[in-house]
Motif scaffolding. Structure first.
Motif, mmCIF file in Angstrom:
data_model
loop_
_atom_site.group_PDB
_atom_site.id
_atom_site.type_symbol
_atom_site.label_atom_id
_atom_site.label_comp_id
_atom_site.label_asym_id
_atom_site.label_seq_id
_atom_site.Cartn_x
_atom_site.Cartn_y
_atom_site.Cartn_z
ATOM 1 N N ARG A 120 45.019 -73.052 30.725
ATOM 2 C CA ARG A 120 46.238 -74.083 31.187
ATOM 3 C C ARG A 120 47.596 -73.704 30.814
ATOM 4 N NH1 ARG A 120 43.788 -78.205 28.430
ATOM 5 N NH2 ARG A 120 44.607 -77.544 26.714
ATOM 6 N N VAL A 150 23.169 -84.536 26.974
ATOM 7 C CA VAL A 150 24.757 -85.004 26.805
ATOM 8 C C VAL A 150 25.295 -84.671 25.513
ATOM 9 C CG1 VAL A 150 26.140 -87.049 26.956
ATOM 10 C CG2 VAL A 150 24.217 -86.998 28.380
ATOM 11 N N PRO A 160 32.185 -88.157 27.404
ATOM 12 C CA PRO A 160 30.928 -87.522 26.837
ATOM 13 C C PRO A 160 30.568 -88.022 25.367
ATOM 14 C CG PRO A 160 32.042 -85.902 27.985
ATOM 15 C CD PRO A 160 32.877 -87.054 27.685
ATOM 16 N N ASN A 161 31.568 -88.281 24.679
ATOM 17 C CA ASN A 161 31.231 -88.736 23.167
ATOM 18 C C ASN A 161 30.866 -90.094 23.189
ATOM 19 O OD1 ASN A 161 31.947 -86.622 21.182
ATOM 20 N ND2 ASN A 161 33.319 -86.308 22.321
ATOM 21 N N ASN A 164 35.840 -81.247 19.138
ATOM 22 C CA ASN A 164 35.005 -82.203 19.727
ATOM 23 C C ASN A 164 33.813 -81.779 19.639
ATOM 24 O OD1 ASN A 164 33.553 -83.686 21.890
ATOM 25 N ND2 ASN A 164 35.839 -83.918 22.838
ATOM 26 N N TYR A 171 39.455 -85.727 17.390
ATOM 27 C CA TYR A 171 39.121 -84.479 18.093
ATOM 28 C C TYR A 171 40.088 -84.929 19.733
ATOM 29 C CZ TYR A 171 35.274 -87.508 19.275
ATOM 30 O OH TYR A 171 34.322 -88.462 19.934
ATOM 31 N N THR A 205 46.277 -81.034 26.443
ATOM 32 C CA THR A 205 45.391 -81.241 27.588
ATOM 33 C C THR A 205 45.842 -82.537 28.466
ATOM 34 O OG1 THR A 205 43.671 -80.782 25.786
ATOM 35 C CG2 THR A 205 42.949 -82.106 27.730
ATOM 36 N N PRO A 206 45.805 -82.588 29.825
ATOM 37 C CA PRO A 206 46.055 -83.529 30.521
ATOM 38 C C PRO A 206 45.321 -84.800 30.306
ATOM 39 C CG PRO A 206 45.692 -81.608 31.752
ATOM 40 C CD PRO A 206 45.132 -81.341 30.394
ATOM 41 N N ARG A 228 36.690 -85.716 30.019
ATOM 42 C CA ARG A 228 36.087 -84.707 29.447
ATOM 43 C C ARG A 228 36.150 -84.562 27.831
ATOM 44 N NH1 ARG A 228 33.254 -80.690 28.726
ATOM 45 N NH2 ARG A 228 33.745 -78.458 28.757
ATOM 46 N N HIS A 229 36.914 -85.257 27.301
ATOM 47 C CA HIS A 229 36.857 -85.402 25.830
ATOM 48 C C HIS A 229 36.112 -86.529 25.109
ATOM 49 C CE1 HIS A 229 39.219 -81.490 24.823
ATOM 50 N NE2 HIS A 229 39.375 -81.735 25.979
ATOM 51 N N ALA A 230 36.764 -87.942 25.784
ATOM 52 C CA ALA A 230 36.170 -89.016 25.476
ATOM 53 C C ALA A 230 34.945 -89.419 25.949
ATOM 54 C CB ALA A 230 37.447 -89.908 25.490
ATOM 55 N N SER A 256 37.996 -82.721 13.711
ATOM 56 C CA SER A 256 39.215 -82.357 14.644
ATOM 57 C C SER A 256 38.803 -81.585 15.885
ATOM 58 C CB SER A 256 40.119 -81.652 14.106
ATOM 59 O OG SER A 256 40.815 -82.464 12.894
ATOM 60 N N ARG A 260 53.734 -82.416 27.707
ATOM 61 C CA ARG A 260 52.391 -82.044 27.362
ATOM 62 C C ARG A 260 52.114 -80.512 27.840
ATOM 63 N NH1 ARG A 260 48.650 -80.455 30.419
ATOM 64 N NH2 ARG A 260 49.555 -80.669 32.616
ATOM 65 N N ARG A 319 43.161 -86.468 19.244
ATOM 66 C CA ARG A 319 44.419 -86.118 18.754
ATOM 67 C C ARG A 319 44.564 -84.645 19.014
ATOM 68 N NH1 ARG A 319 45.718 -87.143 12.695
ATOM 69 N NH2 ARG A 319 44.267 -85.223 12.663
ATOM 70 N N THR A 320 43.430 -83.930 18.525
ATOM 71 C CA THR A 320 43.575 -82.204 18.874
ATOM 72 C C THR A 320 43.894 -81.715 20.232
ATOM 73 O OG1 THR A 320 42.084 -82.013 16.862
ATOM 74 C CG2 THR A 320 42.436 -80.059 18.069
ATOM 75 N N ALA A 321 43.076 -82.499 21.086
ATOM 76 C CA ALA A 321 43.133 -82.330 22.469
ATOM 77 C C ALA A 321 44.643 -82.516 23.026
ATOM 78 C CB ALA A 321 42.203 -83.116 23.365
ATOM 79 N N ARG A 322 45.178 -83.643 22.628
ATOM 80 C CA ARG A 322 46.476 -84.106 22.861
ATOM 81 C C ARG A 322 47.539 -83.115 22.426
ATOM 82 N NH1 ARG A 322 45.968 -90.027 22.468
ATOM 83 N NH2 ARG A 322 45.573 -90.190 24.498
#
Lengths: 316, 341
Positions: B127, A309, A235-236, B112, A214, A223-224, A231-233, B110, B93, A216-219
């Motif tokens: 964005r 969380v 909380p997990n 989150n 996920y 996603t900045p 926000r993505h990494a 994939s 990006r 990788r998906t965000a990237r």
């Protein structure tokens, strides 16, 4: 949620009972008679016996234990043998100080460790091993600094040297500014004591989540990087961090005993040391019970925080 | 169909000489070597090949993403007049998710798990397109409805673990097409799904991409899917494209021995089932020890002496169909006659 918390609190009762029995027995196995501490070395045998009777120490131990249990059932922790003050009010006055120090230093510890751990994880994931290595080396040094030594060092540097923080004097809430200055050093020392474990846990948990699909998906969705990290990494990666915070809070409570003594802060740690030295049985028993309750409550709180969380965690 | 695309070659994305390497203990593993391809607007290109042939790495590298410690060692990816790989990280990006987006293989991992579907779809819309929160939500609802999800509002409020695999992949597709990208990449988008869902997902991908005129690059090893979905096919072996061309032409007359082997290994639906499925003997060489010549030489039934020493270039065999093979290049003429006969 409420039902869950209720069940967990009920489950604490057996543990508390064991602690009550153990503390009662252990205390009385320590050599030293409270009556001697109070009456002085030169007290005569009759006077000593009279004092023991007045303090309720003359009855046979099983009788004393049953009396103690009976008063506990009425939420009465007894009175101090020395001052005759109710144990609940002794604890009540001291615990706000200790709680303030413990909670503030945990928050401060998290504020230092989580960003450090995330940055270390990020450096590692980008193959910048030198940045990661440098951060972790600093953390390792911090981990190996004993809190009493660090306390003395900070006192020497910041208080005697620069005159930044008072290290003695009244501890009172009437002047919040002075109070903050007075508690700053102990909070810093205890926070630094937490940094090592929390940073390591954050780093390894974030390293792991940064390798997940996920992320990788965000990237791939543009996603900045800061959003990906926080926000993505993060909380997990929160579950291990929360677990470690709970565990480390327990160690921190032990640390408050030493740090309160060094900075002469009348928290429950200081009260505990005084009570043990004076064989003030009711106060020691009451304090240990409070410590045990805090430990057990932290576990429940940790589990409840999980559900806030991570939506996948459900309490059953 | 092929002819019309030849007539309107408005190129959506053009890749030139793309190479990707991963450092290993045994030296660099060359996952992708000197790959060039182009896809026109509205065209669907399938990239096929066995596991480890570099097709997934290639598709990710098209958006400048390489996993782990890998690096893109060379090449250009031209999209809307700019080379993505030459952009500054910040510009790259911005292009991701807007100009080029991807549907990933396993929708279960994939998405989150701690972020609601709404937040995951809405974030890129806000964005990249600058939509307000309300407008982005409206758009997300509409996208989910387009993917055929029965209750878009409820899906939006859900977390990934509350959805089935098929529903998650619909969400993934909705996310990928949300900003109407010029190029839509799909890395085995149906592999993790039930067979019954697979067809629906492929149809959905195909409908949404053609409605938006996106070029689609589709990674798979499912030849059935290729026949059903793709206009053109590119066959990868050991990090290189060894053959490419219009799907029907390549299926009818494969020019590379590897493509022939690949097609021969698919059992026919009609006719008797063979006792054993046809297979290509041997395995691909390790990516750290690629030979100077053709990487397929050790498994090739028609290898020539020059094959092991010299890398064959892709040469045109029929209009739009190219292959990199010394052996078939020499018998090209006779083969072509045989096919046209």
């Amino acid at each position: 949620m409420l039902r869950y918390a209720g069940r967990r609190i009920t489950a604490m009762i057996p543990a508390l009972l064991v602690i009550i029995v153990l503390v009662f027995a252990l205390l009385r196995m320590i050599p030293g008679d409270p009556a001697v501490f109070i009456g002085g070395e030169n007290i005569g045998p009759e006077a000593l016996q009279a004092l023991r009777e007045r303090l309720g120490l003359a009855a046979p131990l099983p009788q004393q234990f049953l009396d103690y249990l009976a008063s506990l059932a009425r939420f009465d922790l007894g009175r101090s043998l020395h001052t005759q003050l109710p144990v609940t009010s002794i604890i009540g006055n001291a615990i706000t100080l200790t709680a303030t120090i413990a909670i503030t230093s945990t928050v401060l510890g998290l504020l230092i460790s989580v960003p450090l751990g995330v940055v270390a994880a990020y450096s590692k994931s980008k193959g910048r091993n030198r940045g990661d290595g440098a951060l972790m080396a600093v953390v390792m040094v911090l981990d190996n600094v004993p809190s009493f030594w660090l306390s003395l060092l900070l006192m020497l540097g910041l208080s005697y040297g620069l005159g930044l923080f008072p290290i003695s004097g009244a501890v009172s809430w009437s002047d919040p500014g002075a109070m903050a200055a007075r508690l700053a050093l102990p909070v810093i020392v205890l926070a630094i004591g937490q940094v090592a474990a929390l940073t390591r846990v954050t780093r390894s948990a974030v390293v792991e989540t940064l390798g997940r699909d996920y992320v990788r998906t965000a990237r791939a969705m543009g996603t900045p990087e800061p959003t990906i990290l926080f926000r993505h990494a993060l909380p997990n990666a929160a579950l291990p961090i929360i677990t470690m915070t709970g565990l480390s809070f327990g160690r921190l409570l032990a640390g408050t005993v030493i740090v309160e003594a060094i900075f002469s802060i009348p928290g429950i740690g200081t009260q505990l040391i005084q009570a043990i030295t004076g064989r003030d049985y009711p106060v020691v028993q009451g304090l240990i019970l409070v410590y045990a309750l805090i430990f057990l409550t932290i576990n429940v709180v940790t589990d409840v925080v999980y559900t806030r969380v991570d939506p996948r965690v459900r309490l059953a | 169909m092929d002819a019309s695309q030849q007539m309107s070659p408005e190129i959506a994305v053009e890749v030139r000489g793309l190479s990707v390497e991963f450092p290993t203990a045994n030296g660099p593993a060359r996952a992708v070597t000197d790959v060039s391809l182009s896809v026109a607007r509205g065209e669907r290109l399938a990239i096929v090949g066995e596991s480890g042939s570099g097709k997934s790495v290639l598709s990710l590298a098209l958006m400048g993403i390489v996993g782990g410690s890998g690096t893109i060692t060379g090449g250009e990816v031209w999209l809307q007049g700019q080379d993505l790989l030459a952009l500054r990280p910040e510009q790259l990006r911005r292009a991701r998710g807007r100009d080029i987006a991807m549907v990933f293989q396993d929708p279960g991992t994939s998405l989150n798990p701690v972020i609601s579907i709404e937040a995951q779809i809405v974030a890129p819309l806000r964005r990249h397109l600058g939509l307000s929160r309300a407008a982005a939500r409206e758009r997300a609802l509409q996208l989910l409805a387009e993917t055929g999800l029965p209750d878009p509002a409820r899906t939006l409020a859900a977390f990934p673990h509350q959805l089935s695999g098929g529903m998650r992949q619909r969400v993934m597709i909705a996310m990928a097409v949300a900003c109407e990208p010029t190029v839509l990449l799909a890395d085995e988008p149906t592999t993790a799904l039930d067979v019954t869902i697979q067809a629906q997902i492929v149809d959905l991908l195909s409908r949404l991409s053609s409605e938006r005129g996106s070029a689609v690059v589709f990674v798979t090893h499912d030849m059935g899917l290729v026949a059903r979905f793709a206009d053109r096919i590119a066959v990868m072996y050991a990090g290189r494209i060894v053959e490419s061309g219009p799907v029907l032409d390549v299926f009818a007359a494969p020019q590379h021995p590897y493509t022939r082997g690949l097609l021969a290994s698919i059992p026919a639906v009609d006719g008797p089932l063979p006792d054993r499925l046809t297979q290509i003997d041997g395995s691909p060489p390790p990516l750290t020890e690629l030979p100077a010549g053709c990487a397929f030489v050790d498994r090739c039934p028609s290898a020539l002496p020059q094959c092991s020493s010299s890398q064959p270039a892709l040469t045109e065999r029929r209009p739009g169909q190219v292959a990199a093979c010394w052996a078939t290049a020499t018998i090209d003429v006779s083969h072509r006659e045989a096919v046209s006969a």
